[in-house]
Design a protein around this motif. Structure first.
Motif, PDB file in Angstrom:
ATOM      1  N   LEU B 562      91.592 121.074 -60.231  1.00  0.00           N
ATOM      2  CA  LEU B 562      91.586 121.343 -58.785  1.00  0.00           C
ATOM      3  C   LEU B 562      91.257 122.800 -58.461  1.00  0.00           C
ATOM      4  O   LEU B 562      90.504 123.078 -57.527  1.00  0.00           O
ATOM      5  N   GLY B 563      91.792 123.725 -59.250  1.00  0.00           N
ATOM      6  CA  GLY B 563      91.512 125.140 -58.988  1.00  0.00           C
ATOM      7  C   GLY B 563      90.018 125.423 -59.048  1.00  0.00           C
ATOM      8  O   GLY B 563      89.460 126.098 -58.167  1.00  0.00           O
ATOM      9  N   ASP B 564      89.354 124.883 -60.063  1.00  0.00           N
ATOM     10  CA  ASP B 564      87.904 125.091 -60.191  1.00  0.00           C
ATOM     11  C   ASP B 564      87.170 124.483 -59.007  1.00  0.00           C
ATOM     12  O   ASP B 564      86.215 125.064 -58.488  1.00  0.00           O
ATOM     13  N   VAL B 565      87.615 123.311 -58.593  1.00  0.00           N
ATOM     14  CA  VAL B 565      86.962 122.652 -57.447  1.00  0.00           C
ATOM     15  C   VAL B 565      87.088 123.519 -56.209  1.00  0.00           C
ATOM     16  O   VAL B 565      86.110 123.758 -55.493  1.00  0.00           O
ATOM     17  N   LEU B 566      88.289 124.027 -55.948  1.00  0.00           N
ATOM     18  CA  LEU B 566      88.498 124.836 -54.739  1.00  0.00           C
ATOM     19  C   LEU B 566      87.608 126.085 -54.759  1.00  0.00           C
ATOM     20  O   LEU B 566      87.057 126.484 -53.737  1.00  0.00           O
ATOM     21  N   ARG B 567      87.508 126.687 -55.936  1.00  0.00           N
ATOM     22  CA  ARG B 567      86.759 127.951 -56.035  1.00  0.00           C
ATOM     23  C   ARG B 567      85.244 127.746 -55.956  1.00  0.00           C
ATOM     24  O   ARG B 567      84.487 128.687 -55.818  1.00  0.00           O
ATOM     25  N   ARG B 568      84.828 126.496 -56.030  1.00  0.00           N
ATOM     26  CA  ARG B 568      83.398 126.205 -56.000  1.00  0.00           C
ATOM     27  C   ARG B 568      82.829 126.337 -54.578  1.00  0.00           C
ATOM     28  O   ARG B 568      81.645 126.367 -54.368  1.00  0.00           O
ATOM     29  N   TYR B 569      83.723 126.334 -53.577  1.00  0.00           N
ATOM     30  CA  TYR B 569      83.258 126.347 -52.186  1.00  0.00           C
ATOM     31  C   TYR B 569      83.587 127.673 -51.518  1.00  0.00           C
ATOM     32  O   TYR B 569      84.565 128.334 -51.881  1.00  0.00           O
ATOM     33  N   GLU B 570      82.767 128.019 -50.515  1.00  0.00           N
ATOM     34  CA  GLU B 570      82.995 129.284 -49.819  1.00  0.00           C
ATOM     35  C   GLU B 570      84.281 129.244 -49.001  1.00  0.00           C
ATOM     36  O   GLU B 570      84.973 130.240 -48.870  1.00  0.00           O
ATOM     37  N   ARG B 571      84.528 128.090 -48.420  1.00  0.00           N
ATOM     38  CA  ARG B 571      85.731 127.937 -47.612  1.00  0.00           C
ATOM     39  C   ARG B 571      86.362 126.575 -47.897  1.00  0.00           C
ATOM     40  O   ARG B 571      85.653 125.591 -48.116  1.00  0.00           O
ATOM     41  N   VAL B 572      87.688 126.551 -47.839  1.00  0.00           N
ATOM     42  CA  VAL B 572      88.405 125.291 -48.006  1.00  0.00           C
ATOM     43  C   VAL B 572      89.255 125.075 -46.761  1.00  0.00           C
ATOM     44  O   VAL B 572      90.056 125.947 -46.390  1.00  0.00           O
ATOM     45  N   LEU B 573      89.049 123.946 -46.120  1.00  0.00           N
ATOM     46  CA  LEU B 573      89.822 123.612 -44.918  1.00  0.00           C
ATOM     47  C   LEU B 573      90.853 122.550 -45.287  1.00  0.00           C
ATOM     48  O   LEU B 573      90.523 121.552 -45.934  1.00  0.00           O
ATOM     49  N   ARG B 587      97.488 127.772 -52.007  1.00  0.00           N
ATOM     50  CA  ARG B 587      97.365 129.241 -52.024  1.00  0.00           C
ATOM     51  C   ARG B 587      98.245 129.831 -53.119  1.00  0.00           C
ATOM     52  O   ARG B 587      97.840 130.755 -53.827  1.00  0.00           O
ATOM     53  N   ALA B 588      99.457 129.276 -53.258  1.00  0.00           N
ATOM     54  CA  ALA B 588     100.381 129.824 -54.254  1.00  0.00           C
ATOM     55  C   ALA B 588      99.876 129.571 -55.671  1.00  0.00           C
ATOM     56  O   ALA B 588      99.954 130.430 -56.537  1.00  0.00           O
ATOM     57  N   LYS B 589      99.352 128.388 -55.888  1.00  0.00           N
ATOM     58  CA  LYS B 589      98.998 128.016 -57.250  1.00  0.00           C
ATOM     59  C   LYS B 589      97.644 128.563 -57.667  1.00  0.00           C
ATOM     60  O   LYS B 589      97.450 128.941 -58.821  1.00  0.00           O
ATOM     61  N   TYR B 590      96.693 128.554 -56.724  1.00  0.00           N
ATOM     62  CA  TYR B 590      95.318 128.885 -57.118  1.00  0.00           C
ATOM     63  C   TYR B 590      94.818 130.204 -56.532  1.00  0.00           C
ATOM     64  O   TYR B 590      93.687 130.599 -56.811  1.00  0.00           O
ATOM     65  N   LEU B 591      95.618 130.877 -55.709  1.00  0.00           N
ATOM     66  CA  LEU B 591      95.188 132.119 -55.056  1.00  0.00           C
ATOM     67  C   LEU B 591      93.847 131.935 -54.342  1.00  0.00           C
ATOM     68  O   LEU B 591      92.984 132.803 -54.375  1.00  0.00           O
ATOM     69  N   VAL B 592      93.696 130.773 -53.732  1.00  0.00           N
ATOM     70  CA  VAL B 592      92.488 130.504 -52.942  1.00  0.00           C
ATOM     71  C   VAL B 592      92.883 130.585 -51.470  1.00  0.00           C
ATOM     72  O   VAL B 592      93.897 130.038 -51.059  1.00  0.00           O
ATOM     73  N   ASP B 593      92.069 131.294 -50.691  1.00  0.00           N
ATOM     74  CA  ASP B 593      92.395 131.569 -49.290  1.00  0.00           C
ATOM     75  C   ASP B 593      92.020 130.375 -48.411  1.00  0.00           C
ATOM     76  O   ASP B 593      91.082 130.445 -47.627  1.00  0.00           O
TER      77      ASP B 593
END
Lengths: 353, 635
Positions: B562-573, B587-593
């Motif tokens: 999941l972390g890799d998937v989230l980081r593949r996109y410019e924005r995650v809604l 946000r806590a687990k993957y540090l993705v905004d």
């Protein structure tokens, strides 16, 4: 052994021909109650009495909640579940319904059963689950170090009640009778013979059996049951109840229990002073629990100087678990075992080609 | 007279009336007719918590919305095309949701001064003033027509008028060309023991149909053709029934008797009701004295080798938490089904919400991890229940299943699965000692683990030689005796976590729907928002903007990638019917905004609002100073 005594409560529990001894029921765990604790006596009585039942030991389960008494299962080499505060009757409910082949015991204390777990206790009793509940009543909180309990006498001075408790205590026997229990008894840790006899009857009972065990806490409530243990006072303090027998107590039946017809209450008189016909004959099997309730009121509410012991009530009523299983077998007999495919395809369906 | 038949690709109808008017039944029947016809459909019942609020008042209005189409649809629809209003309150309560130009069929019978006032129309009658000018209004005195039509059955006026919902159903069935047989045979079954009521309802239903066919009130009827759907046998199913069936299927597949310990609570009670019908499967349903006893008994059943299940809603989870913590410690299989509703506290008992995620994750004392799983549609409750049981049994762990009020009561067509394709679930009870002591004696160690899953053996009472004691106190690694050793406790805390983390090994990677591969934005959701998010994503794509969607069934553990998937996109809604609970975990687990879109109205999202939110985020992509969190706060 089970053939010698009718044991409907253990009807579906497999027995063994192998001789068992008390040692077979001791676990490898070091017993860690305080020296002099009444729990030792109950443990010894249970370990000594279980071999008499002749049950396969793997089919015996002790379930407990929290408190000193709740450590009980660790010291028995049966299946055991030391659960959370007050919830043992609830957990035992699921176990007893699921597994008719088990002898299910609940070990609880006055705080566990009557405070935090009061709701589960009364409902297990009214449902009449086929379980045996041993309620160790020391009238104090031991494991949390000496606060008053729901059976402590009013005015009890403890760490949490420095000016004396203002709570009215429960009488566990009265409570159980009010909760429609089918088996209600009281015994005492210091009388091994009486304790064993009550335990045997409780195990034999099919349905919820509540056994209140007066149990001394030498650390936080020492002497609470002294009147029953002192040779000089015990005879006049304990009122033994035996089904079909006149209720008398004291040395040579010095005292008798009679009923006041106006109030329905029982009271004790000197036997010599009353007409023998007025002495109450104990009927534990009557479906009306009024007399048993009135007998339970002979227990002192304050410091204990007098209390009836023995089986207050022992009646037959279908158990919850038997009936729940009967409904399942009736449904299966009527319409056959469930068919998953048929279930999923039930109701209004349509086909798409 | 031959009336014109007009083709439509989809319709959204809302039936609304007093809570005693039988609107849920009417909606259910219309849905069933629609399902039989082969449309795709989705429903949204909406009713008050009060059983019978004062008649004719706004709080007493109950409604049922059904969306049906000749193509695959995902939601019950944002706004109705047709409102059937049985009284002034039903009109007033629902008019705001109706786009201009929609159709209103209104029972005029109750539009008296008294009832108008009661509904809050002070001194005015919307049927007479300009309130409804923008709508296509059909005024019909349904009540009087119904009472007249059933005269011959000699019912009281009150009983006779109660059949008006069947008149309305008959009329709508004509209007949309629905088959009538299913409803007639349903009424025959339902009222078999009361022939006059049965006949009155059937007559009212037929009269309603004929009224549409013969009077001038309706010039046009409509046709919505069947939707192309994968081949197979279908039925319409609600989430709660699908969940109950899934639990039974899990019991069958695992050959473990199902034990449900439950206390009635909205919106979970229907699972208890449904399961209590299926004793032939060996299902025991125990209506406990409270929530705590419900889960306690279920855990006791699991200790005895059953499949212990408890069903509840958020307030019940709060009460059960200590027992769930015990189940974490005992490492026994247990299913806890939370049919979420609006909260906190008693909150909105009959409305939907998904704000128990953090409670499910962390609502216990200390480190007490457990797998969390959520269905995405009513029919998906079946698969999710089977999956939850598979995890619980394989890993010897309590599992939390998060459904919600919308899934529970909403319905959709379900392609009935082939039971041969259901996963096998092996209970794999321990049968013999598993450890040899230094002096060669065989012993049973209840906390000796499977090296792959870290699951401990499940040794049920009645197994000779495996007598053991377990409890809530910390265990020593392996032999399981009480241990207060600091190092052992640290090890056991980490081991319990590691075991739950290993569930990721069997759940597969994140399922990302990004057909063009060009999306810059990923929309991540969980639970019942699948439908509205999916519909919104379709709208955005149809407008020419690529957007990716991933819907999480597994909330704990997350899929490994999941972390890799989230980081593949410019924005995650992350749209959620809470204030950002999944967003917080991501946000806590993957540090993705990740960016939240959060509404907590007790109703499912509308796909249009989500499409707008996606479009907003897309248009912000190339604005360097844009801060989506600030934008969210301003909303």
């Amino acid at each position: 052994m089970t053939t010698e005594l009718p044991m409907p409560g253990l009807r579906d529990v497999p027995t063994t021909e192998e001789p068992q001894t008390r040692k077979d029921f001791g676990s490898d765990q070091e017993v860690r109650w305080c020296p002099g604790c009444g729990d030792y006596a109950v443990l010894a009585a249970v370990q000594g009495f279980l071999p008499d039942l002749g049950l396969k030991k793997e089919n015996i389960v002790f379930v407990s909640g929290i408190g000193c008494a709740a450590r009980f299962p660790y010291y028995l080499d049966t299946f055991g579940l030391h659960s959370i505060h007050g919830r043992a009757p609830a957990i035992a409910t699921g176990l007893a319904v699921t597994r008719p082949d088990l002898s299910v015991w609940v070990v609880t204390g006055d705080g566990d059963a009557l405070s935090i777990g009061g709701n589960h206790l009364i409902h297990a009793l009214r449902r009449n689950l086929n379980i045996t509940i041993l309620l160790f009543n020391n009238r104090i909180y031991g494991l949390t170090k000496g606060q008053y309990s729901p059976t402590s006498e009013a005015g009890k001075v403890t760490k949490s009640t420095p000016m004396g408790s203002v709570d009215t205590p429960f009488n566990p026997i009265s409570l159980a009778l009010g909760a429609e229990a089918t088996f209600v008894a009281r015994t005492i840790d210091s009388n091994r013979k009486h304790l064993t006899g009550v335990l045997r009857a409780a195990a034999a009972h099919r349905g919820a059996a509540l056994v209140e065990i007066y149990q001394n806490c030498p650390i936080f409530n020492d002497g609470a049951f002294e009147a029953f243990k002192d040779r000089d006072t015990a005879d006049a303090a304990l009122i033994p109840l035996t089904h079909g027998q006149p209720v008398t107590f004291g040395a040579d039946g010095e005292y008798a229990v009679v009923r006041d017809h106006a109030s329905g209450a029982f009271f004790a008189v000197e036997t010599a002073e009353v007409d023998e016909a007025r002495i109450h004959v104990h009927d534990a099997h009557g479906h009306d629990s009024s007399a048993a309730f009135s007998l339970s009121r002979l227990t002192d509410a304050g410091h204990l100087h007098r209390a009836p012991i023995g089986i207050f009530r022992q009646i037959e009523r279908p158990t919850y678990d038997d009936q729940a299983r009967t409904q399942i077998s009736a449904a299966r007999e009527k319409s056959g075992d469930g068919d998953l495919d048929a279930l999923l395809n039930s109701g209004d369906t349509w086909n798409v080609a | 007279m031959t009336k014109q038949v007009r083709q439509l690709d989809r319709v959204i109808i809302r039936f609304a009336g007093d809570s005693g008017d039988g609107m849920q039944l009417t909606g259910d029947r219309f849905t069933q007719e629609t399902a039989t016809l082969g449309n795709d459909l989705s429903t949204l019942p909406n009713f008050p918590a009060e059983i019978r609020a004062p008649a004719g008042t706004l709080p007493g209005v109950s409604s049922f919305q059904v969306h049906f189409a000749d193509h695959d649809i995902l939601t019950p629809g944002d706004a109705p095309n047709v409102l059937v209003a049985m009284n002034p309150a039903a009109l007033k309560a629902n008019l705001g949701d109706l786009p201009k130009g929609s159709t209103i069929i209104v029972d005029t019978h109750d539009f008296t001064n008294r009832n108008l006032t009661r509904a809050g129309y002070n001194g005015s009658n919307p049927l007479e003033d300009d309130t409804l000018d923008a709508y296509d209004v059909h005024q019909v005195d349904l009540t009087t027509l119904t009472v007249e039509s059933v005269k011959e059955f000699g019912l009281s006026r009150k009983d006779a008028s109660r059949a008006k919902n069947m008149f309305a159903l008959g009329l709508l069935s004509w209007l949309y060309g629905r088959p009538t047989e299913p409803t007639i045979s349903f009424l025959e079954r339902k009222f078999a023991s009361a022939p006059d009521i049965r006949d009155a309802n059937i007559t009212a239903f037929n009269t309603g149909w004929n009224f549409g066919e013969t009077t001038e009130t309706f010039a046009v009827s409509y046709e919505v053709k069947p939707a192309p759907m994968p081949a197979g046998t279908y039925r319409n199913i609600t989430g709660n029934v699908a969940l109950a069936y899934g639990l039974i299927a899990a019991s069958v597949q695992s050959r473990l008797p199902l034990f449900l310990g439950s206390y009635p609570i909205t919106p979970a009670s229907d699972v208890l009701h449904e399961l209590s019908k299926h004793k032939r499967f060996g299902v025991v349903t125990f209506q406990a004295e409270d929530e705590i006893a419900g889960v306690g008994a279920a855990l006791g059943a699991s200790f005895g080798g059953g499949l212990g299940v408890t069903t509840t809603s958020g307030p019940g989870i709060a009460l059960k938490s200590e027992t769930v913590g015990l189940a974490v410690m005992l490492e026994l299989p247990l299913l806890i089904c939370d049919i979420q509703r609006g909260g906190p506290s008693t909150g909105l008992p009959t409305k939907t919400e998904q704000a128990d995620l953090l409670q499910a994750m962390f609502g216990r004392n200390s480190e007490a991890p457990l797998p969390v799983i959520a269905p995405r549609s009513p029919a998906d409750c079946f698969d999710t229940a089977v999956e939850a049981a598979r995890i619980a049994i394989t890993y010897r762990t309590p599992v939390m299943l998060l459904s919600d009020g919308y899934l529970a009561n909403g319905s959709e067509p379900w392609l009935i699965p082939d039971i041969a394709e259901l996963p096998a679930i092996e209970a794999d009870f321990a049968t013999e000692p598993n450890h040899e002591t230094a002096d060669g004696e065989r012993e049973f160690w209840p906390y000796l683990r499977d090296p792959e899953t870290l699951a401990r053996p499940w040794a049920v009472p009645g197994t000779p030689g495996l007598e053991h004691r377990i409890g809530g106190l910390e265990k020593a690694d392996g032999h399981g005796n009480i241990s207060y050793d600091p190092t052992n406790h640290d090890l056991m805390v980490r081991t319990r976590q590691a075991k739950v983390d290993r569930v990721a090994d069997i759940i597969g990677p994140t399922d990302v729907d990004d057909p063009s591969g060009d999306a810059r934005i990923l929309v991540v959701g969980w639970g019942s928002t699948y439908g509205p998010i999916g519909a919104a994503v379709r709208q955005v794509r149809a407008a020419g903007t690529p957007v990716a969607q991933a819907h999480l069934r597994h909330l704990n553990p997350f899929p490994a990638d999941l972390g890799d998937v989230l980081r593949r996109y410019e924005r995650v809604l992350v749209p959620e019917m809470n204030l950002g609970q999944l967003a917080m975990l991501l946000r806590a687990k993957y540090l993705v905004d990740v960016v939240g879109y959060n509404r907590v109205r007790g109703l499912p999202f509308q796909s249009s609002e989500l499409a707008d939110a996606i479009a907003d985020l897309v248009s912000s992509l190339d604005q360097p100073d844009h801060d989506p969190w600030q934008q969210e706060l301003r909303r």
